[in-house]
Design a protein around this motif. Sequence first.
Motif, mmCIF file in Angstrom:
data_model
loop_
_atom_site.group_PDB
_atom_site.id
_atom_site.type_symbol
_atom_site.label_atom_id
_atom_site.label_comp_id
_atom_site.label_asym_id
_atom_site.label_seq_id
_atom_site.Cartn_x
_atom_site.Cartn_y
_atom_site.Cartn_z
ATOM 1 N N TYR A 28 0.391 -0.600 -0.269
ATOM 2 C CA TYR A 28 0.006 0.179 -0.166
ATOM 3 C C TYR A 28 1.258 1.648 0.460
ATOM 4 C CZ TYR A 28 -3.922 -3.298 1.652
ATOM 5 O OH TYR A 28 -4.306 -4.565 1.601
ATOM 6 N N ARG A 29 1.861 1.136 0.869
ATOM 7 C CA ARG A 29 2.722 2.266 1.471
ATOM 8 C C ARG A 29 3.609 2.497 -0.344
ATOM 9 N NH1 ARG A 29 8.278 2.913 4.559
ATOM 10 N NH2 ARG A 29 9.468 4.585 3.915
ATOM 11 N N GLY A 207 -3.600 7.339 8.749
ATOM 12 C CA GLY A 207 -2.618 8.679 8.536
ATOM 13 C C GLY A 207 -1.399 8.153 8.584
ATOM 14 N N ALA A 208 -0.527 6.959 9.279
ATOM 15 C CA ALA A 208 0.564 6.578 9.096
ATOM 16 C C ALA A 208 1.130 6.106 7.710
ATOM 17 C CB ALA A 208 0.220 5.401 9.842
ATOM 18 N N LEU A 209 -0.169 5.087 7.270
ATOM 19 C CA LEU A 209 -0.031 5.394 5.280
ATOM 20 C C LEU A 209 0.337 6.676 5.011
ATOM 21 C CD1 LEU A 209 0.265 3.481 3.145
ATOM 22 C CD2 LEU A 209 -2.206 3.849 3.233
ATOM 23 N N LEU A 210 -0.069 7.965 5.036
ATOM 24 C CA LEU A 210 -0.634 8.393 4.322
ATOM 25 C C LEU A 210 1.124 9.243 4.493
ATOM 26 C CD1 LEU A 210 -4.177 10.450 4.247
ATOM 27 C CD2 LEU A 210 -2.949 8.760 2.028
ATOM 28 N N GLY A 216 7.619 9.920 3.319
ATOM 29 C CA GLY A 216 8.337 9.526 3.696
ATOM 30 C C GLY A 216 9.327 8.434 3.014
ATOM 31 N N THR A 217 8.087 8.594 1.593
ATOM 32 C CA THR A 217 9.086 8.143 0.490
ATOM 33 C C THR A 217 9.205 8.846 -0.855
ATOM 34 O OG1 THR A 217 7.845 5.561 0.926
ATOM 35 C CG2 THR A 217 8.437 5.708 -1.606
#
Length: 290
Positions: A28-29, A207-210, A216-217
């Motif tokens: 997903y990330r 929220g962490a995924l976003l 982050g990426t």
Amino acid sequence: MTVIIWGTTWIAIKLQLGEVAVQASILYRFSLAAVVLFAVLLLLRRLQPMTARDHGFCLLQGACLFSLNFFCIYNATSYISSGLMSVIFSMATVMNVVNSRLWFGLNPSIKTLAGATIGLTGIATLFWPEVTGDGFDQHALLGIGLGAMGTYLFSSGNMISVRHQRRGLRPPTTNAWSMFYGVGLMALIIAVQGVPLTVSSEPAYIGALLYLAIPGTVIGFTAYLMLVGRIGADRAAYATVMFPAVALTVSTLYEGYQWTPLAALGFALVVMGNVIIFARWPTWRTAASR
């Protein structure tokens, strides 16, 4: 930017663990990150053309930076503490020095070696209680092996990025394609392992995924690989030594991390290593040389 972003992603990664399989969270990330990065590049007309050989190297980079390395590191944390994993990942500094020599014949400077040694000593000091508390049984050895493999894959991805940039290919374009290939590889792993593609509806997970996908990426990896191109892989990898210190600062504010004299000493050594590597030292000339 690299240190601040990657120093805060550990909290986001922690929030993703539990309900959703690690492989699915990784998929997903990087799927979301690839879509965003391709969209931005196409909108701005900044997507560079690449040869079939370039795409081959992007496939390798996707395996090293955006799939297999995270698969190893996430699974390593099932067997060893996050502190020990941080110590292992900070070895990217040493691995980049070695790989720069193997891939491109580049020798590190004395101050880079000295600063990296002091910084790695600081990281080991910071996490020494967790390192000594693991108990090196078979599970711990498996975790250490997975962590070391993930870190070496990360370092190899750095070398591929150096290759791209020497050919005039900018990190945003190569990252976009590498994420695309990395997502495909992770999807294959998920299919082979039969991992269910569940999604958590918890706000913390979303929220962490976003955060992991965009800052982050898309931003973090682009900033880091631009750093690799500008100052070299050996010096850029010192970010991996610095961001655990940022992570501890965040942990102090939000998780109640307790500082000890040993931890303070380790933090000071990390800062000292940073100063040695990046400070501009005066060059003294003798009267004869003038």
